[in-house]
Design an enzyme around this catalytic site. Structure first.
Site, mmCIF file in Angstrom:
data_model
loop_
_atom_site.group_PDB
_atom_site.id
_atom_site.type_symbol
_atom_site.label_atom_id
_atom_site.label_comp_id
_atom_site.label_asym_id
_atom_site.label_seq_id
_atom_site.Cartn_x
_atom_site.Cartn_y
_atom_site.Cartn_z
ATOM 1 N N HIS A 168 0.817 -1.214 0.000
ATOM 2 C CA HIS A 168 0.000 0.000 0.000
ATOM 3 C C HIS A 168 0.855 1.270 0.000
ATOM 4 O O HIS A 168 0.369 2.335 -0.364
ATOM 5 C CB HIS A 168 -0.988 -0.007 1.173
ATOM 6 C CG HIS A 168 -0.394 0.288 2.511
ATOM 7 N ND1 HIS A 168 -0.102 -0.700 3.424
ATOM 8 C CD2 HIS A 168 -0.058 1.447 3.105
ATOM 9 C CE1 HIS A 168 0.384 -0.150 4.530
ATOM 10 N NE2 HIS A 168 0.422 1.156 4.355
ATOM 11 N N ASP A 202 -0.197 -7.471 1.178
ATOM 12 C CA ASP A 202 0.399 -6.161 1.432
ATOM 13 C C ASP A 202 1.927 -6.198 1.475
ATOM 14 O O ASP A 202 2.554 -5.581 2.327
ATOM 15 C CB ASP A 202 -0.155 -5.559 2.728
ATOM 16 C CG ASP A 202 -0.006 -4.040 2.770
ATOM 17 O OD1 ASP A 202 0.199 -3.431 1.706
ATOM 18 O OD2 ASP A 202 -0.084 -3.464 3.873
ATOM 19 N N GLY A 276 3.104 6.435 7.968
ATOM 20 C CA GLY A 276 4.495 6.661 7.582
ATOM 21 C C GLY A 276 5.417 5.563 8.071
ATOM 22 O O GLY A 276 6.474 5.329 7.494
ATOM 23 N N ASN A 277 5.028 4.862 9.139
ATOM 24 C CA ASN A 277 5.783 3.703 9.614
ATOM 25 C C ASN A 277 5.584 2.489 8.725
ATOM 26 O O ASN A 277 6.408 1.558 8.747
ATOM 27 C CB ASN A 277 5.366 3.314 11.034
ATOM 28 C CG ASN A 277 6.085 4.089 12.106
ATOM 29 O OD1 ASN A 277 5.504 4.943 12.763
ATOM 30 N ND2 ASN A 277 7.366 3.803 12.299
ATOM 31 N N SER A 278 4.485 2.452 7.993
ATOM 32 C CA SER A 278 4.152 1.273 7.205
ATOM 33 C C SER A 278 5.301 0.867 6.294
ATOM 34 O O SER A 278 5.845 1.678 5.554
ATOM 35 C CB SER A 278 2.899 1.533 6.369
ATOM 36 O OG SER A 278 1.758 1.577 7.177
ATOM 37 N N GLY A 334 -12.934 -17.989 -10.336
ATOM 38 C CA GLY A 334 -13.589 -17.634 -11.586
ATOM 39 C C GLY A 334 -15.009 -17.145 -11.445
ATOM 40 O O GLY A 334 -15.797 -17.256 -12.390
#
Length: 435
Positions: A168, A202, A276-278, A334
């Site tokens: 992200h 992620d 911001g730590n991500s 599907g």
């Protein structure tokens, strides 16, 4: 079905939120909550399986009718799986402590495998932590163009420039073709290449053109225990660069919802994790990376809740991204489905379950005989009362696995067998068929 809009939303199919299936008889309109399932939802390739959520059938009696034995065309199941392709041959010079020893020496010669104080850990690790930024321009309602930046964190996992972060953090850059700028602690900046991504878990892998970088040591032994000391280094708010926070492991194996019906298994920490730590590293007290800081539970008056993706889960993904360009083994179903709640089912003389809106004609679902308007009520032993139930049940399978489905159609039940296709195989085959 004329209101359905098959848009490409990254999951294979999209849907119009105002769409409603035609009822079998005229009654006042009930609304079906729309939730999309497309076959790229969390799979077992990264070791992030969860338990099956079993819901009540509310007294509905299931007739034991059957629709064939295999659900296959001409009696033969042919799942679409990745052909035997050679791996890339690229070998990361990643430094790993898998529990078999004390680890290996960091290139800066500081890592020893011994317990460190917070200040010692910071001195050892900070040169291996990076800031990640994507500059974006947007126009407001008045047509005025403004500039802003999407910021996050990451860390160096090999001396030749591979960097691990959250997807992200770089998602906007990936979708819009924007530059991803990586800043090192010494002030050097690079434009990074996005080597691979696994959006549902992620995780993203970047590469910068640099050599002899100070790579961190990764601990993949999975020996986390509640109460052990942990540390995180990142760039909270995108401005407070290279900030160290500390805490303990608060809980293990938390299923954290990252979007509706999609969750990731993480461990919970008390170290402060803010915007911001991500993407930044979470360490044990020996300075080994044990996780990727990934989310903070944001709610008024709630503090001290941080979450991290276990590093062994992330590295399982990275290995596939490096070798094949995608994560192998992810099941492809599907279908696009929506929830039929119990109240809606009673209105329309249906049953609660996962209502199939669309079937990919080239998928295993079509091969198993599924069609628009069917309602899936059971997958093997898992009762399916909603699209969420189907997503959760599907996490237990990989491409090539065969499941038994119980399906409601036109007032009757039938059984069919379905063998999952492989999600990555479709992209790989399409790419090679197109040259």
């Amino acid at each position: 079905m004329s209101d359905y809009r098959p848009e490409n939303n990254g999951y294979g199919y999209g849907y119009d939120p105002n769409y409603r299936p035609e009822p079998p008889k005229k009654k006042k309109r009930g609304r079906i909550v729309a939730l999309c399932l497309a076959c790229v939802i969390l799979a077992g390739a990264a070791g992030i399986g969860t338990g099956v959520l079993v819901a009540s059938m509310n007294g509905v009696t299931v007739a034991q009718t059957d629709k064939g034995n295999s659900g296959a065309v001409n009696g033969e199941v042919k799942p679409q799986v990745t052909p035997d392709i050679p791996p890339s041959g690229i070998t990361l010079d990643t430094q790993i402590n898998d529990g078999s020893g004390s680890g290996v020496a960091n290139i800066n010669g500081i890592y020893t495998g011994k317990t460190l104080s917070a200040s010692e850990l910071y001195a050892m690790a900070v040169n291996s932590c990076v800031g990640i930024k994507t500059d974006v321009t947007v126009a407001n309602v008045f047509g005025q163009v403004t500039s802003s930046a999407i910021t996050g964190s990451g860390f160096i996992i090999s001396t030749d420039g591979y960097i691990l972060t959250n997807y992200h953090v770089v998602e906007t850059a990936d979708e819009q073709g924007l530059d991803i700028t990586v800043s090192l602690y010494n002030g050097d900046e690079y434009i990074a290449e996005l080597i691979g991504k696994e959006a549902e878990n992620d995780v993203a892998l970047l590469k910068i053109d640099a050599k002899n970088l100070p790579a961190l040591v990764l601990n993949t032994s999975g020996d986390l225990v509640v109460g052990q000391n942990v540390y995180a280094i990142g760039n909270p708010l995108g401005e407070l660069t290279y900030t160290l926070t500390e805490g303990i492991v608060s809980a293990l194996d938390r299923d954290i919802a990252v979007e509706p019906n999609v969750s990731i298994k993480m461990f919970q920490i008390s170290a402060a994790i803010n915007s911001g730590n991500s993407g930044g590293p979470v360490f044990n007290d020996r300075g080994e990376v044990i996780g990727i800081a990934s989310a903070k539970y944001a709610n008024t008056g709630v503090e001290g809740l941080g979450f991290a993706i276990p590093i062994e889960d992330a590295m399982n993904i990275v290995d596939d991204l490096i070798q094949y360009g995608f994560v192998r083994g992810k099941p492809y179903f599907g279908i696009t489905v929506r929830t039929v709640t119990q109240s809606v089912a009673e209105y329309y003389n249906w049953v609660a379950g996962a209502y199939i809106v669309e079937v990919d004609p080239d998928s295993c679902a079509a091969q198993a005989g599924l069609a628009s308007g069917d309602i899936i009520v059971k997958m093997d032993e898992a009762v399916i009362s909603s699209s969420s139930d189907l997503i959760i049940a599907k996490k237990n399978y990989k491409a090539g696995d065969t499941v038994s489905l119980e399906v409601f159609r036109n007032g009757e039940y039938f059984h069919t067998m379905l063998t999952f296709d492989e999600e990555g195989a479709r992209a790989y085959l399409a790419k090679n068929q197109n040259g």
